[in-house]
Structure formats: C-alpha cells, structure tokens
Design a protein around this motif. Structure first.
Motif, PDB file in Angstrom:
ATOM      1  N   ALA A 109      38.885  35.934  29.389  1.00  0.00           N
ATOM      2  CA  ALA A 109      38.622  34.953  30.444  1.00  0.00           C
ATOM      3  C   ALA A 109      39.763  33.947  30.571  1.00  0.00           C
ATOM      4  O   ALA A 109      40.184  33.594  31.680  1.00  0.00           O
ATOM      5  CB  ALA A 109      37.307  34.227  30.163  1.00  0.00           C
ATOM      6  N   GLU A 110      40.282  33.468  29.437  1.00  0.00           N
ATOM      7  CA  GLU A 110      41.365  32.484  29.485  1.00  0.00           C
ATOM      8  C   GLU A 110      42.622  33.083  30.111  1.00  0.00           C
ATOM      9  O   GLU A 110      43.291  32.449  30.934  1.00  0.00           O
ATOM     10  CB  GLU A 110      41.677  31.964  28.080  1.00  0.00           C
ATOM     11  CG  GLU A 110      40.523  31.243  27.403  1.00  0.00           C
ATOM     12  CD  GLU A 110      40.034  30.036  28.176  1.00  0.00           C
ATOM     13  OE1 GLU A 110      40.864  29.302  28.754  1.00  0.00           O
ATOM     14  OE2 GLU A 110      38.806  29.820  28.222  1.00  0.00           O
ATOM     15  N   PHE A 111      42.961  34.310  29.735  1.00  0.00           N
ATOM     16  CA  PHE A 111      44.149  34.945  30.301  1.00  0.00           C
ATOM     17  C   PHE A 111      43.946  35.284  31.780  1.00  0.00           C
ATOM     18  O   PHE A 111      44.904  35.282  32.561  1.00  0.00           O
ATOM     19  CB  PHE A 111      44.520  36.197  29.511  1.00  0.00           C
ATOM     20  CG  PHE A 111      45.120  35.909  28.165  1.00  0.00           C
ATOM     21  CD1 PHE A 111      46.116  34.957  28.020  1.00  0.00           C
ATOM     22  CD2 PHE A 111      44.679  36.578  27.033  1.00  0.00           C
ATOM     23  CE1 PHE A 111      46.671  34.683  26.772  1.00  0.00           C
ATOM     24  CE2 PHE A 111      45.232  36.313  25.786  1.00  0.00           C
ATOM     25  CZ  PHE A 111      46.229  35.362  25.655  1.00  0.00           C
ATOM     26  N   ALA A 112      42.710  35.600  32.172  1.00  0.00           N
ATOM     27  CA  ALA A 112      42.431  35.830  33.590  1.00  0.00           C
ATOM     28  C   ALA A 112      42.668  34.557  34.391  1.00  0.00           C
ATOM     29  O   ALA A 112      43.184  34.601  35.520  1.00  0.00           O
ATOM     30  CB  ALA A 112      40.992  36.316  33.772  1.00  0.00           C
ATOM     31  N   LEU A 113      42.305  33.415  33.820  1.00  0.00           N
ATOM     32  CA  LEU A 113      42.560  32.140  34.489  1.00  0.00           C
ATOM     33  C   LEU A 113      44.055  31.883  34.582  1.00  0.00           C
ATOM     34  O   LEU A 113      44.551  31.389  35.612  1.00  0.00           O
ATOM     35  CB  LEU A 113      41.867  31.007  33.725  1.00  0.00           C
ATOM     36  CG  LEU A 113      42.051  29.600  34.298  1.00  0.00           C
ATOM     37  CD1 LEU A 113      41.513  29.519  35.721  1.00  0.00           C
ATOM     38  CD2 LEU A 113      41.358  28.561  33.416  1.00  0.00           C
ATOM     39  N   VAL A 114      44.801  32.202  33.532  1.00  0.00           N
ATOM     40  CA  VAL A 114      46.260  32.049  33.568  1.00  0.00           C
ATOM     41  C   VAL A 114      46.854  32.907  34.682  1.00  0.00           C
ATOM     42  O   VAL A 114      47.733  32.464  35.436  1.00  0.00           O
ATOM     43  CB  VAL A 114      46.875  32.434  32.206  1.00  0.00           C
ATOM     44  CG1 VAL A 114      48.395  32.501  32.287  1.00  0.00           C
ATOM     45  CG2 VAL A 114      46.456  31.443  31.134  1.00  0.00           C
ATOM     46  N   ASP A 115      46.386  34.141  34.799  1.00  0.00           N
ATOM     47  CA  ASP A 115      46.858  35.040  35.849  1.00  0.00           C
ATOM     48  C   ASP A 115      46.592  34.451  37.226  1.00  0.00           C
ATOM     49  O   ASP A 115      47.463  34.474  38.113  1.00  0.00           O
ATOM     50  CB  ASP A 115      46.155  36.394  35.694  1.00  0.00           C
ATOM     51  CG  ASP A 115      46.696  37.443  36.655  1.00  0.00           C
ATOM     52  OD1 ASP A 115      47.904  37.406  36.958  1.00  0.00           O
ATOM     53  OD2 ASP A 115      45.915  38.298  37.095  1.00  0.00           O
ATOM     54  N   ALA A 116      45.398  33.894  37.419  1.00  0.00           N
ATOM     55  CA  ALA A 116      45.053  33.305  38.715  1.00  0.00           C
ATOM     56  C   ALA A 116      45.927  32.092  39.022  1.00  0.00           C
ATOM     57  O   ALA A 116      46.412  31.926  40.147  1.00  0.00           O
ATOM     58  CB  ALA A 116      43.576  32.912  38.727  1.00  0.00           C
ATOM     59  N   MET A 117      46.144  31.225  38.035  1.00  0.00           N
ATOM     60  CA  MET A 117      46.974  30.044  38.259  1.00  0.00           C
ATOM     61  C   MET A 117      48.412  30.434  38.572  1.00  0.00           C
ATOM     62  O   MET A 117      49.065  29.837  39.432  1.00  0.00           O
ATOM     63  CB  MET A 117      46.922  29.125  37.035  1.00  0.00           C
ATOM     64  CG  MET A 117      45.576  28.476  36.804  1.00  0.00           C
ATOM     65  SD  MET A 117      45.625  27.172  35.540  1.00  0.00           S
ATOM     66  CE  MET A 117      46.102  28.121  34.085  1.00  0.00           C
ATOM     67  N   ALA A 118      48.930  31.444  37.878  1.00  0.00           N
ATOM     68  CA  ALA A 118      50.298  31.895  38.129  1.00  0.00           C
ATOM     69  C   ALA A 118      50.428  32.459  39.538  1.00  0.00           C
ATOM     70  O   ALA A 118      51.395  32.156  40.263  1.00  0.00           O
ATOM     71  CB  ALA A 118      50.702  32.939  37.094  1.00  0.00           C
ATOM     72  N   ASN A 119      49.454  33.265  39.956  1.00  0.00           N
ATOM     73  CA  ASN A 119      49.497  33.822  41.306  1.00  0.00           C
ATOM     74  C   ASN A 119      49.406  32.738  42.366  1.00  0.00           C
ATOM     75  O   ASN A 119      50.004  32.856  43.443  1.00  0.00           O
ATOM     76  CB  ASN A 119      48.361  34.830  41.489  1.00  0.00           C
ATOM     77  CG  ASN A 119      48.563  36.086  40.676  1.00  0.00           C
ATOM     78  OD1 ASN A 119      49.685  36.425  40.316  1.00  0.00           O
ATOM     79  ND2 ASN A 119      47.475  36.780  40.371  1.00  0.00           N
ATOM     80  N   ALA A 120      48.641  31.683  42.075  1.00  0.00           N
ATOM     81  CA  ALA A 120      48.543  30.573  43.020  1.00  0.00           C
ATOM     82  C   ALA A 120      49.893  29.901  43.229  1.00  0.00           C
ATOM     83  O   ALA A 120      50.180  29.383  44.312  1.00  0.00           O
ATOM     84  CB  ALA A 120      47.514  29.555  42.528  1.00  0.00           C
ATOM     85  N   LEU A 121      50.722  29.906  42.198  1.00  0.00           N
ATOM     86  CA  LEU A 121      52.069  29.340  42.296  1.00  0.00           C
ATOM     87  C   LEU A 121      53.103  30.385  42.677  1.00  0.00           C
ATOM     88  O   LEU A 121      54.309  30.117  42.642  1.00  0.00           O
ATOM     89  CB  LEU A 121      52.460  28.688  40.960  1.00  0.00           C
ATOM     90  CG  LEU A 121      51.610  27.494  40.517  1.00  0.00           C
ATOM     91  CD1 LEU A 121      52.007  27.053  39.120  1.00  0.00           C
ATOM     92  CD2 LEU A 121      51.760  26.343  41.512  1.00  0.00           C
ATOM     93  N   GLU A 122      52.627  31.605  43.014  1.00  0.00           N
ATOM     94  CA  GLU A 122      53.496  32.720  43.382  1.00  0.00           C
ATOM     95  C   GLU A 122      54.459  33.076  42.255  1.00  0.00           C
ATOM     96  O   GLU A 122      55.631  33.390  42.470  1.00  0.00           O
ATOM     97  CB  GLU A 122      54.237  32.418  44.676  1.00  0.00           C
ATOM     98  CG  GLU A 122      53.302  32.184  45.866  1.00  0.00           C
ATOM     99  CD  GLU A 122      54.042  31.992  47.171  1.00  0.00           C
ATOM    100  OE1 GLU A 122      54.834  32.885  47.530  1.00  0.00           O
ATOM    101  OE2 GLU A 122      53.833  30.948  47.807  1.00  0.00           O
ATOM    102  N   VAL A 123      53.921  33.018  41.029  1.00  0.00           N
ATOM    103  CA  VAL A 123      54.643  33.435  39.829  1.00  0.00           C
ATOM    104  C   VAL A 123      53.976  34.702  39.315  1.00  0.00           C
ATOM    105  O   VAL A 123      52.746  34.809  39.359  1.00  0.00           O
ATOM    106  CB  VAL A 123      54.597  32.326  38.751  1.00  0.00           C
ATOM    107  CG1 VAL A 123      55.204  32.808  37.442  1.00  0.00           C
ATOM    108  CG2 VAL A 123      55.299  31.074  39.246  1.00  0.00           C
TER     109      VAL A 123
END
Length: 641
Positions: A109-123
């Motif tokens: 779950a924590e890494f899924a949140l990291v993935d979502a935050m990175a995609n939000a910043l287009e990273v």
C-alpha cells in the motif's frame, strides 16, 4: 512445544520528552496510505466512512492504554519479544510469521501511494519506488533509536502540515477567515443545495452517488460496526505502534506517550471530514456549472496522471500506459491490452467499447512518437470526446455520473483546488512522502526486530543478522513489485493487513499477555486459528468466490434475484465446452459471486467484506486461547502487571 527463554534488554534506551515520543509514535501509529485516503473515503461515502476515523482512533487509545503498557512493564521491545518471554520462541515465531504478512501487505500500500504521487508529478513511478525502497532500507539499518525518533517526529509534523495547510486554504476560499476544523459544518447546507441541483439535472449515477450527511447509504450498520472493530483491534496490536509507545519502559510513561499519540493523531483525523466537505463543495460546484469536458478543472490533472481519477472510464494514466504499450511494440488497438503493465489500466481498457479503444490507441501513438506531445492536452481534446459520446454524453459536460475519483486521488487534487500556485503540490507531496518514508523505515525496522526472538539473541553470529536483512529487503522488494499492479486496491490492502494483525495477534498479545492462566499451547493455537480463519475468509471471498459461496450458501446474504442469476450462470458453465468458452463462463461465475463496488456479491458471511475478516477471526482466536489454555498446563510466569 519448544520453550526458550529470551532475556530482557539489559539497558533501556533513553526516554524522550513525552511530546516528542508522542509525535514519533503518531508517525508510526497507522499506515500513511490510509491517512492519505481518508478525505477521499469520506468524500465518496459521506458520514458512513467516518467509521475509518473512529476505528483508527479507538485502536490507538486501546493500544496506548492497555497493550503497550504491558510490553513496557515486561521490558520487551516488541510484541513478539513479549510473547517469547511469556510463552517461548515457538509462539514468537508464529506471531513473527503473521507480522511478516502484515508488513508485506502494508508495504504494498505504501509503495502504491508512492507510485501515485510520482505519477501526479509526472515522474516515473518505478524510479520513485526504487528510491523509496533504497532510502527505507538504509534508514532502517543506519539510524539509531534516538535519531529515528527525531526523524519520525519531524515527518509527522510535515504530514500534518500537508493536510492542514490545504484545509486552511480551502476554508478561507469558501468562507473567509475562521477555524476550519469547526467551521466546516457550514458547508453541509451548501452541499445539500448542490446535491439537489445535481439530482434535478439528472447528472448523477445512483450506484455511486450518496448524500453527504445521510447515514447507511453505502454501509449497513453491521458493515460499520465490523469496520470499526477490525480497525480498532488491528491498530491496537500494530507492531510499530506498540514498539514506539512501549519504548518508555515504564507503564505510566507508556500510557502518557499513548495519550500524546492519540491526541496528535486525533487532530489529523479531524482534518479528514473537513477536507472532504470543502473538496465536495468545490467539486460539486464545478459539476453544477456545466463545466465542458474540453476545459477540465486544473485540480483533476494530478489525480488523472496518477490513475486515481477517471472520466467515462478513461484517465491520463490509461493514455500514458497505452503509449508505453505502443512504444514497446503494440501496433494495433487489440494488441495494447497484452502489453499494459498496470492491472487498473487493463481493466479500464477492457471496459472501453471498440471505437473508443481505437481513438485512445491513435492518441497513444501520437504521444509515443511525437516528443512534444502533451498527454493532458491529447486526453482532453481526443480521448474524452470519444469516451463521452460512447456513454451518451452528447453535451460533453462534466457530471457526477461521468467522474470517478479514487479515495487516494482526492488528496492529490486538493492543492490545485485551493487556487494556490502549482508549487504547492510538490510541497504537499514532499510532506506526505516524508511520512511514507518513515513508515517504510518503520516497517523495515519491524522486520529487523524479529531477529531478537526468531534467531535467538542480538549477540548471535553475524550471518544471522545479514540473513534477516536480506529477508527484510526481499519482502520490501516483493511489495514494491506488487504495488504497481493496481493502485485502486490501496485502501483494501491496508484494511486487510490490519484485519490480519487483529486476527493473528490480538488474542495472544492483548488477552494472552494479560491473562495469567494463558498457556503457550493456547497462545499458539489462537494465532493459528485467528490468522488462518482471516486468510481463509479474505482469500475465499476474493480469489475463489464461487467455491466459497457454494461451501457456505446458508450464511450468504444474497438476494433471491442474485441467487437465480448465479444458478443460471452455473448452468452456462456446466454446459460450456472445455477451452476458452469454459474459462469465460467460469470467470463470469466468479465475477458474479465476487460482486463489485456497486453490486454486492454472494460470497460472504452475512454480507461482511473479506477485508474485515477479523470480526469473525478475533472471537474465534479468543475462544481457542481460553479453551486450549484451560486444557493444557501453564509453564511460564505471567508478565508483571
């Protein structure tokens, strides 16, 4: 049963000021992924999902005033060590196995949140996950207790700021100066007015729409009670919380640290319903203003990039995933599905009609072959019109029926909703990311702490420590790989892991350590029975729903029409020829038994969701603990009271 003594730690670590200890414990009290999703959960279901806040806070209070002081009195540094001291290393190893499964699910779950935050910043999400994994491993290995406590306290302050700053800005935008944690009640009448406008204009989907202040529209009273109890018992024995609060080494100090923890977390939890109310005011305002799909509100861009918001079943993340499939060799729309790496993207792609798939494929090819192409612009100008027409939205305007926002996606939209400069989003995500990093380090440290009970003592051979580090790193790497599959299951993963913690640990830790008559055999049996039942119920209802329903049809709350449809699908499956037709019929049967977010399935006991299986497993574990303990001799002294 093998008995082994585990000596107490010779020197207690220095005790920090209670406020600092409370801040550090608050950062470790519950998964950040669930905190990030709380405003979105309340936005989706209104007052029904306040059950999450109630359950989390109740669990912290229960753990701080009851369970953690027991650990502090014993001198144990963790729950598994306390079990080893009382019942022997075999019981500790069983508990450690449960802890590993809980940590694995929470890391997903924590890494899924990291993935979502990175995609939000287009990273690239994979790069962000690898970086978070590396920092988590290094921090867990290199930071001492005092320094880690300070880092955790700072992270909780940043996490609080990432929620309270957008709340203050949204409140000021809506009503001017005031205290948002109490003044947001004024939004309820405004939201009700907007809801009436949406209903009158026919802009809602009744499968997903619910009144903000109406109770029991998305959850039954039984569902709510089950969720509250599951979260409360799971958080009460959450290993990082217990270890942090019990580090005070004295019961009174542990209770004081637990009180600080509950108070600080309560402030964060109180911000969730306020954020949900102000966000709903902003979103419903856009929906009632006939916002054209060609000019979407800017606050949708970040969750759209993260794949946590959709319009007519499409998202920018779907377009970017399709572009990656084109880049890796997809030359037709039909070949895209097999090259999509994200389970959510595959599901969205499968749900599109053929004409819309062709349009998305064309836009994806443009995005993949033209370096200057913008995914957001292509999505608005090409993808959305095609998807809207396919769904009968001839006006091409935004509606509640067209818009779906996942719980974790709302937090990504909040900075733009405030009207603040775009630099606010990275700053908010920085605060959220620091809290995620601390949680990752905390979970890694939890795995490393198992060394004290599972491989005897800290002063054992160095290869044992190396082996445990390798195992902990492998668990984290597996979680990182799984996290990219489906970000939409983030909340379910957290609740399911806390449910497993409650089922496997609560009877032995909370009851067994307090009851002087409890025996090692009883504690072991309680862990096996509780965790086993929880895993069986969750796996059965999710992975094998048809078989689960046919095993327990009398306990299902399925309606007569649902049962008739299931029987019809069963006949189709029986008559289908072996091969693709048989497989398709079996998949349809499982899908019907499993249900969806808007349609209850048949595979359940009295309608209880698989993620809250602890509501069944904990009572079973307690009964097994008592029954087996009364039948077996007690071999160890109880912990000090």
């Amino acid at each position: 049963m093998t008995q082994a003594s585990v000596t107490q730690t010779s020197a207690a670590p220095p005790v920090a000021f209670p406020l600092v200890s409370g801040l550090a414990a608050a950062a470790q009290a519950m998964p950040v992924a669930l905190i990030a999703a709380l405003p979105g959960l309340i936005y989706v279901a209104g007052f029904d999902h306040l059950a999450y806040c109630i359950g989390l806070l109740a669990g912290i209070v229960l753990g701080g005033v009851w369970v953690a002081p027991k650990l502090a009195a014993s001198g144990a540094a963790s729950a598994t060590e306390a079990l080893a001291m009382r019942f022997g290393v075999t019981v500790a190893r069983l508990a450690a196995a449960v802890v590993v499964l809980v940590v694995l699910s929470l890391l997903v779950a924590e890494f899924a949140l990291v993935d979502a935050m990175a995609n939000a910043l287009e990273v690239p999400g994979s790069s962000a996950i690898v970086a978070m994994l590396a920092l988590g491993v290094l921090g867990a290995l290199l930071l001492g207790d005092r320094l880690f406590r300070a880092v955790a306290a700072i992270a909780f302050v940043l996490l609080s700021a990432s929620l309270l700053i957008p709340l203050a800005l949204l409140a000021y935008k809506a009503h001017g100066a005031g205290f948002p944690l109490t003044d947001y009640g004024r939004t309820f009448s405004e939201i009700a007015t907007l809801e009436e406008k949406l209903l009158g204009a026919g802009l809602v989907d009744f499968d997903t729409f619910s009144g903000h202040v109406s109770a029991f529209l998305k959850m039954t009273p039984l569902d709510m009670v089950a969720l509250i109890i599951t979260l409360a018992l799971g958080v009460a024995v959450f290993p990082p919380l217990l270890a942090s609060v019990a580090s005070a080494r004295k019961p009174a100090a542990a209770r004081l640290a637990g009180a600080w923890t509950a108070l600080l977390v309560m402030v964060v939890l109180l911000s969730a319903p306020a954020l949900a109310a102000y966000a709903k005011l902003e979103i419903y305002g856009a929906l009632t203003s006939a916002t054209p799909l060609s000019k979407l509100p800017p606050w949708l861009e970040a969750p759209m990039h993260a794949g946590l918001a959709r319009i007519h079943g499409t998202s920018v993340d779907l377009l970017e995933s399709a572009a990656f499939a084109v880049w890796t060799g997809a030359d037709t729309a039909s070949s895209v599905s097999g090259l999509l790496l994200n389970e959510a993207a595959r599901t969205q792609w499968a749900a599109l009609d053929p004409e819309t798939r062709e349009v998305v494929f064309g836009a994806a090819r443009t995005l993949a072959t033209e370096p200057g192409a913008s995914a957001w612009d292509l999505y608005q100008s090409v993808v959305i019109p095609a998807a809207a027409r396919a769904q009968g939205n001839a006006d091409l305007t935004l509606s509640q029926a067209a818009l779906a926002i996942e719980p974790a996606g709302l937090l990504l939209a909040l900075p733009e909703m405030t009207g603040a400069p775009r630099v606010v989003l990275p700053l908010i995500l920085l605060g959220l990311g620091s809290a995620v990093l601390v949680m990752v380090m905390t979970l890694m440290r939890t795995l490393l702490s198992l060394r004290a009970t599972v491989v005897a003592r800290l002063e054992g051979p160095s290869w044992r420590r190396i082996a445990l580090v390798v195992i902990a790193s492998a668990v984290s790497a597996i979680a990182a790989a799984i996290s990219t599959i489906d970000k939409e299951l983030l909340t379910t993963a957290v609740v399911g892991s806390l449910s497993l913690a409650a089922a496997g640990l609560f009877p032995a830790v909370a009851i067994g350590l307090s009851w002087r008559r409890a025996t090692a055999f009883g504690a072991a049996a309680a862990i096996v029975a509780g965790a086993g039942l929880a895993l069986y119920y969750e796996a059965g209802t999710k992975a094998f729903p048809a078989a689960f329903y046919e095993t327990w049809p009398a306990l299902s709350n399925a309606s007569e029409p649902a049962i008739e449809e299931y029987n019809a699908l069963t006949e189709v499956w029986r008559e289908a020829e072996q091969g693709d037709a048989k497989d398709a019929a079996g998949t349809a049967l499982d899908d019907w038994a499993r249900g969806t977010a808007t349609r209850p399935g048949l595979a359940n006991w009295r309608g209880i969701d698989g993620a809250v299986s602890a509501i069944f497993a904990v009572p079973v574990g307690i009964v097994v603990l008592i029954f087996v303990s009364l039948l077996t001799p007690r071999r160890r002294q109880a912990l000090p009271s």
